[in-house]
Design a protein around this motif. Structure first.
Motif, short mmCIF file in Angstrom:
data_model
loop_
_atom_site.label_atom_id
_atom_site.label_comp_id
_atom_site.label_asym_id
_atom_site.label_seq_id
_atom_site.Cartn_x
_atom_site.Cartn_y
_atom_site.Cartn_z
N GLN A 62 0.82 -1.20 0.00
CA GLN A 62 0.00 0.00 0.00
C GLN A 62 0.86 1.26 0.00
O GLN A 62 0.54 2.24 -0.67
CB GLN A 62 -0.93 -0.01 1.21
N TRP A 63 1.94 1.24 0.75
CA TRP A 63 2.83 2.40 0.82
C TRP A 63 3.49 2.65 -0.54
O TRP A 63 3.61 3.80 -0.97
CB TRP A 63 3.88 2.20 1.90
N ALA A 64 3.92 1.59 -1.21
CA ALA A 64 4.55 1.74 -2.53
C ALA A 64 3.58 2.40 -3.51
O ALA A 64 3.95 3.32 -4.24
CB ALA A 64 5.01 0.38 -3.05
N GLY A 65 2.33 1.95 -3.52
CA GLY A 65 1.34 2.55 -4.40
C GLY A 65 1.09 4.00 -4.06
O GLY A 65 0.97 4.86 -4.93
N HIS A 66 1.03 4.30 -2.77
CA HIS A 66 0.79 5.67 -2.32
C HIS A 66 1.93 6.60 -2.76
O HIS A 66 1.68 7.69 -3.27
CB HIS A 66 0.65 5.68 -0.80
N ILE A 67 3.15 6.16 -2.56
CA ILE A 67 4.32 6.99 -2.91
C ILE A 67 4.37 7.26 -4.40
O ILE A 67 4.62 8.38 -4.85
CB ILE A 67 5.62 6.30 -2.44
N VAL A 68 4.11 6.24 -5.21
CA VAL A 68 4.21 6.38 -6.67
C VAL A 68 3.12 7.29 -7.21
O VAL A 68 3.35 8.03 -8.17
CB VAL A 68 4.15 4.99 -7.33
N ARG A 69 1.95 7.29 -6.61
CA ARG A 69 0.84 8.10 -7.12
C ARG A 69 0.94 9.57 -6.72
O ARG A 69 0.17 10.39 -7.20
CB ARG A 69 -0.49 7.52 -6.64
N ARG A 70 1.87 9.93 -5.87
CA ARG A 70 2.02 11.33 -5.46
C ARG A 70 2.40 12.20 -6.66
O ARG A 70 3.26 11.85 -7.45
CB ARG A 70 3.12 11.48 -4.42
N LYS A 71 1.78 13.36 -6.73
CA LYS A 71 2.07 14.30 -7.82
C LYS A 71 2.42 15.69 -7.31
O LYS A 71 2.36 16.65 -8.05
CB LYS A 71 0.85 14.41 -8.75
N ASP A 72 2.80 15.79 -6.04
CA ASP A 72 3.02 17.10 -5.45
C ASP A 72 4.47 17.56 -5.49
O ASP A 72 4.84 18.53 -4.84
CB ASP A 72 2.48 17.14 -4.02
N GLY A 73 5.33 16.86 -6.23
CA GLY A 73 6.70 17.30 -6.41
C GLY A 73 7.66 16.91 -5.30
O GLY A 73 8.80 17.36 -5.27
N ARG A 74 7.23 16.08 -4.36
CA ARG A 74 8.14 15.64 -3.30
C ARG A 74 9.14 14.63 -3.85
O ARG A 74 9.01 14.13 -4.95
CB ARG A 74 7.36 15.05 -2.13
N TRP A 75 10.15 14.30 -3.05
CA TRP A 75 11.26 13.49 -3.54
C TRP A 75 10.98 11.99 -3.56
O TRP A 75 11.73 11.22 -4.13
CB TRP A 75 12.52 13.77 -2.74
N GLY A 76 9.90 11.53 -2.94
CA GLY A 76 9.60 10.10 -2.84
C GLY A 76 9.60 9.36 -4.17
O GLY A 76 10.34 8.38 -4.35
N PRO A 77 8.79 9.76 -5.15
CA PRO A 77 8.78 9.05 -6.43
C PRO A 77 10.11 9.14 -7.19
O PRO A 77 10.50 8.21 -7.89
CB PRO A 77 7.67 9.76 -7.21
N LYS A 78 10.82 10.25 -7.01
CA LYS A 78 12.11 10.41 -7.69
C LYS A 78 13.15 9.44 -7.15
O LYS A 78 13.97 8.91 -7.90
CB LYS A 78 12.60 11.85 -7.54
N VAL A 79 13.11 9.17 -5.86
CA VAL A 79 14.07 8.26 -5.23
C VAL A 79 13.89 6.84 -5.74
O VAL A 79 14.86 6.08 -5.87
CB VAL A 79 13.93 8.33 -3.69
N LEU A 80 12.66 6.46 -6.04
CA LEU A 80 12.39 5.10 -6.51
C LEU A 80 13.06 4.81 -7.85
O LEU A 80 13.37 3.66 -8.15
CB LEU A 80 10.89 4.87 -6.62
N GLU A 81 13.28 5.83 -8.66
CA GLU A 81 13.89 5.65 -9.97
C GLU A 81 15.40 5.93 -9.97
O GLU A 81 16.07 5.75 -10.98
CB GLU A 81 13.21 6.55 -10.99
N TRP A 82 15.94 6.35 -8.85
CA TRP A 82 17.34 6.73 -8.76
C TRP A 82 18.26 5.52 -8.85
O TRP A 82 18.02 4.49 -8.26
CB TRP A 82 17.58 7.47 -7.45
N GLN A 83 19.33 5.65 -9.60
CA GLN A 83 20.36 4.61 -9.71
C GLN A 83 21.68 5.21 -9.25
O GLN A 83 22.12 6.23 -9.78
CB GLN A 83 20.50 4.13 -11.16
#
Length: 135
Positions: A62-83
């Motif tokens: 549930q947390w993974a889905g919540h983080i990915v669906r965020r669209k408010d510009g926070r760093w959470g979704p960006k960190v998931l794609e970071w290499q």
């Protein structure tokens, strides 16, 4: 017991330790000792408590889905794609990452799958089941 578990990398060792702790807590709730030699399934039937592995897996999904669906510009979704760019890799198997188990169930394009709540919720049962069937 599950505080912050949404961000843990689930491993067999971690699941085993959580289950041992949960069984100890359930025995304490019932006032049962290990010397009484009551089976774990009987203790679970009496307490009616959800398995900790199921609970942690569900919270993580549930947390993974919540983080990915965020669209408010926070760093959470960006960190998931970071290499990371570290240069040389260390010897041995790479450590298990938080998203490895999610990718195993939802595929490598799991971020796009999480945008659709219906699809994401239908995959949750499969994800939780993989941790329930272990141990």
């Amino acid at each position: 017991m599950t505080y912050g578990s949404e961000t843990w990398s689930l491993t067999m060792g971690l699941i085993r330790r959580l289950r041992v702790t949960q069984r100890a807590m359930e025995r304490a709730m019932l006032g049962v000792s290990l010397r009484d030699r009551i089976r774990n399934v009987e203790i679970r039937r009496r307490t009616k408590v959800t398995d900790i592995a199921q609970r942690v897996a569900k919270l993580q999904w549930q947390w993974a889905g919540h983080i990915v669906r965020r669209k408010d510009g926070r760093w959470g979704p960006k960190v998931l794609e970071w290499q990371p760019r570290t240069g040389k890799r260390s010897v041995g198997r790479p450590p298990t990452m938080w998203t490895d188990d999610i990718k195993r169930v939802a595929g490598s394009r799991w971020i796009q799958a999480a945008q659709n709540r219906g699809t994401w919720n239908s995959l949750e049962k499969t994800y939780v089941q993989q941790w329930t069937s272990i141990g």
